[in-house]
Design an enzyme around this catalytic site. Structure first.
Site, PDB file in Angstrom:
ATOM      1  N   LYS A   1       0.826  -1.212   0.000  1.00 47.65           N
ATOM      2  CA  LYS A   1       0.000   0.000   0.000  1.00 47.65           C
ATOM      3  C   LYS A   1       0.866   1.270   0.000  1.00 47.65           C
ATOM      4  O   LYS A   1       2.080   1.204   0.249  1.00 47.65           O
ATOM      5  CB  LYS A   1      -0.931  -0.035   1.220  1.00 47.65           C
ATOM      6  CG  LYS A   1      -1.943  -1.206   1.170  1.00 47.65           C
ATOM      7  CD  LYS A   1      -2.896  -1.150   2.365  1.00 47.65           C
ATOM      8  CE  LYS A   1      -3.905  -2.284   2.318  1.00 47.65           C
ATOM      9  NZ  LYS A   1      -4.875  -2.194   3.445  1.00 47.65           N
TER      10      LYS A   1
ATOM     11  N   TYR B   1     -12.320  -2.325  -3.554  1.00 46.29           N
ATOM     12  CA  TYR B   1     -12.816  -2.455  -2.179  1.00 46.29           C
ATOM     13  C   TYR B   1     -14.350  -2.395  -2.126  1.00 46.29           C
ATOM     14  O   TYR B   1     -14.911  -2.083  -1.068  1.00 46.29           O
ATOM     15  CB  TYR B   1     -12.207  -1.374  -1.295  1.00 46.29           C
ATOM     16  CG  TYR B   1     -10.814  -1.724  -0.794  1.00 46.29           C
ATOM     17  CD1 TYR B   1     -10.602  -2.837   0.024  1.00 46.29           C
ATOM     18  CD2 TYR B   1      -9.710  -0.947  -1.116  1.00 46.29           C
ATOM     19  CE1 TYR B   1      -9.337  -3.163   0.493  1.00 46.29           C
ATOM     20  CE2 TYR B   1      -8.434  -1.263  -0.648  1.00 46.29           C
ATOM     21  CZ  TYR B   1      -8.270  -2.371   0.161  1.00 46.29           C
ATOM     22  OH  TYR B   1      -7.012  -2.702   0.638  1.00 46.29           O
TER      23      TYR B   1
ATOM     24  N   ASN C   1      -2.064   0.254   6.749  1.00 41.78           N
ATOM     25  CA  ASN C   1      -1.462  -0.954   7.311  1.00 41.78           C
ATOM     26  C   ASN C   1      -0.591  -1.744   6.328  1.00 41.78           C
ATOM     27  O   ASN C   1      -0.532  -2.970   6.374  1.00 41.78           O
ATOM     28  CB  ASN C   1      -2.538  -1.823   7.957  1.00 41.78           C
ATOM     29  CG  ASN C   1      -3.605  -2.252   6.972  1.00 41.78           C
ATOM     30  OD1 ASN C   1      -3.513  -1.936   5.787  1.00 41.78           O
ATOM     31  ND2 ASN C   1      -4.597  -2.981   7.448  1.00 41.78           N
TER      32      ASN C   1
ATOM     33  N   HIS D   1      -1.995  -5.501   1.533  1.00 45.88           N
ATOM     34  CA  HIS D   1      -3.257  -6.221   1.335  1.00 45.88           C
ATOM     35  C   HIS D   1      -2.924  -7.632   0.882  1.00 45.88           C
ATOM     36  O   HIS D   1      -1.963  -7.828   0.141  1.00 45.88           O
ATOM     37  CB  HIS D   1      -4.112  -5.538   0.253  1.00 45.88           C
ATOM     38  CG  HIS D   1      -5.263  -6.406  -0.187  1.00 45.88           C
ATOM     39  ND1 HIS D   1      -6.453  -6.439   0.487  1.00 45.88           N
ATOM     40  CD2 HIS D   1      -5.361  -7.333  -1.189  1.00 45.88           C
ATOM     41  CE1 HIS D   1      -7.257  -7.319  -0.102  1.00 45.88           C
ATOM     42  NE2 HIS D   1      -6.616  -7.873  -1.115  1.00 45.88           N
TER      43      HIS D   1
ATOM     44  N   GLU E   1      -9.555 -11.011  -7.307  1.00 50.50           N
ATOM     45  CA  GLU E   1      -8.608  -9.899  -7.141  1.00 50.50           C
ATOM     46  C   GLU E   1      -7.448  -9.980  -8.134  1.00 50.50           C
ATOM     47  O   GLU E   1      -7.003  -8.958  -8.643  1.00 50.50           O
ATOM     48  CB  GLU E   1      -8.099  -9.880  -5.701  1.00 50.50           C
ATOM     49  CG  GLU E   1      -9.196  -9.498  -4.716  1.00 50.50           C
ATOM     50  CD  GLU E   1      -8.733  -9.443  -3.266  1.00 50.50           C
ATOM     51  OE1 GLU E   1      -9.544  -9.026  -2.418  1.00 50.50           O
ATOM     52  OE2 GLU E   1      -7.571  -9.808  -2.973  1.00 50.50           O
TER      53      GLU E   1
HETATM   54  N1  UDP Z   1      -9.690  -0.804   7.431  1.00 55.65           N
HETATM   55  C1  UDP Z   1      -9.722   0.460   7.989  1.00 55.65           C
HETATM   56  N2  UDP Z   1     -10.319   0.643   9.203  1.00 55.65           N
HETATM   57  C2  UDP Z   1     -10.885  -0.394   9.902  1.00 55.65           C
HETATM   58  C3  UDP Z   1     -10.848  -1.677   9.339  1.00 55.65           C
HETATM   59  C4  UDP Z   1     -10.247  -1.856   8.091  1.00 55.65           C
HETATM   60  O1  UDP Z   1      -9.225   1.405   7.385  1.00 55.65           O
HETATM   61  O2  UDP Z   1     -11.400  -0.168  10.991  1.00 55.65           O
HETATM   62  C5  UDP Z   1      -9.051  -0.968   6.128  1.00 55.65           C
HETATM   63  C6  UDP Z   1      -7.640  -1.538   6.289  1.00 55.65           C
HETATM   64  O3  UDP Z   1      -6.804  -0.909   5.334  1.00 55.65           O
HETATM   65  C7  UDP Z   1      -7.838  -2.998   5.937  1.00 55.65           C
HETATM   66  C8  UDP Z   1      -8.927  -2.902   4.860  1.00 55.65           C
HETATM   67  O4  UDP Z   1      -9.775  -1.878   5.318  1.00 55.65           O
HETATM   68  O5  UDP Z   1      -6.648  -3.588   5.489  1.00 55.65           O
HETATM   69  C9  UDP Z   1      -9.710  -4.150   4.643  1.00 55.65           C
HETATM   70  O6  UDP Z   1     -10.232  -4.606   5.871  1.00 55.65           O
HETATM   71  P1  UDP Z   1     -10.236  -6.158   6.239  1.00 55.65           P
HETATM   72  O7  UDP Z   1     -11.057  -6.305   7.480  1.00 55.65           O
HETATM   73  O8  UDP Z   1     -10.637  -6.948   5.041  1.00 55.65           O
HETATM   74  O9  UDP Z   1      -8.707  -6.446   6.652  1.00 55.65           O
HETATM   75  P2  UDP Z   1      -7.482  -7.199   5.937  1.00 55.65           P
HETATM   76  O10 UDP Z   1      -8.042  -8.373   5.169  1.00 55.65           O
HETATM   77  O11 UDP Z   1      -6.803  -6.192   5.041  1.00 55.65           O
HETATM   78  O12 UDP Z   1      -6.598  -7.613   7.073  1.00 55.65           O
END
Ligand code: UDP
Length: 143
Positions: free
Chosen positions: A11, A51, A114, A117, A128
């Site tokens: 990211k 997304y 974070n 992805h 994806e």
């Molecule tokens: N995200 C966020 N705030 C939150 C939860 C998720 O900004 O409270 C974002 C974060 O970048 C995350 C993405 O949304 O990686 C997708 O969320 P998911 O729960 O699918 O997590 P991942 O699979 O990326 O661990």
């Protein structure tokens, strides 16, 4: 165990920190092969489409704004159990909860920014990968 493919994105925060190589090294040390890769600066439409599943979540707009804030590195990883292996390398969504030594623990600051992805299942991985890569852009590295 099956040979799988998974979609990985480094990211904008991690690209800005200049740690693409360090993250690639973790993929390779874990036995994952990079079989396609490109750097992209996503358009708002591309990020929203990627997304779309999170469209109703309160963080959707901020997530899209972040994902278009700078270039990302997108890659297809292949290997045994690749989807879970990559998820284990990434660590928990919230870097404060991510296990020591994971990508998010080492390179991410917050749950919103974070670092990486990774697809979370077989079906999502296929969707994806197809979202970013044509068949011709994916290399055969079985040799
Ligand atoms: N995200 C966020 N705030 C939150 C939860 C998720 O900004 O409270 C974002 C974060 O970048 C995350 C993405 O949304 O990686 C997708 O969320 P998911 O729960 O699918 O997590 P991942 O699979 O990326 O661990």
């Amino acid at each position: 165990m099956a040979i799988e493919r998974t979609l990985s994105i480094i990211k904008p925060d991690a690209v800005a920190k200049n740690v693409i190589g360090e993250i690639y090294a973790r993929f390779e040390k874990a036995g994952l092969r990079i079989i396609a890769a490109k750097m992209l600066h996503l358009s708002r439409e591309q990020a929203e489409g990627f997304y779309a599943v999170h469209q109703q979540r309160p963080f959707f707009k901020d997530l899209v704004d972040f994902m278009i804030s700078g270039p990302v590195m997108v890659q297809v990883l292949e290997g045994e159990n690749a989807i879970q292996v990559n998820r284990d390398l990434m660590g928990a969504t919230d870097p404060r909860k991510a296990a020591l030594g994971t990508i998010r623990a080492d390179f991410a600051n917050t749950v919103d920014e974070n670092a990486v992805h990774g697809s979370d299942g077989l079906e999502t991985a296929k969707t994806e990968v197809d979202y970013f890569f044509s068949t011709q852009e994916i290399c055969n590295r079985t040799r």
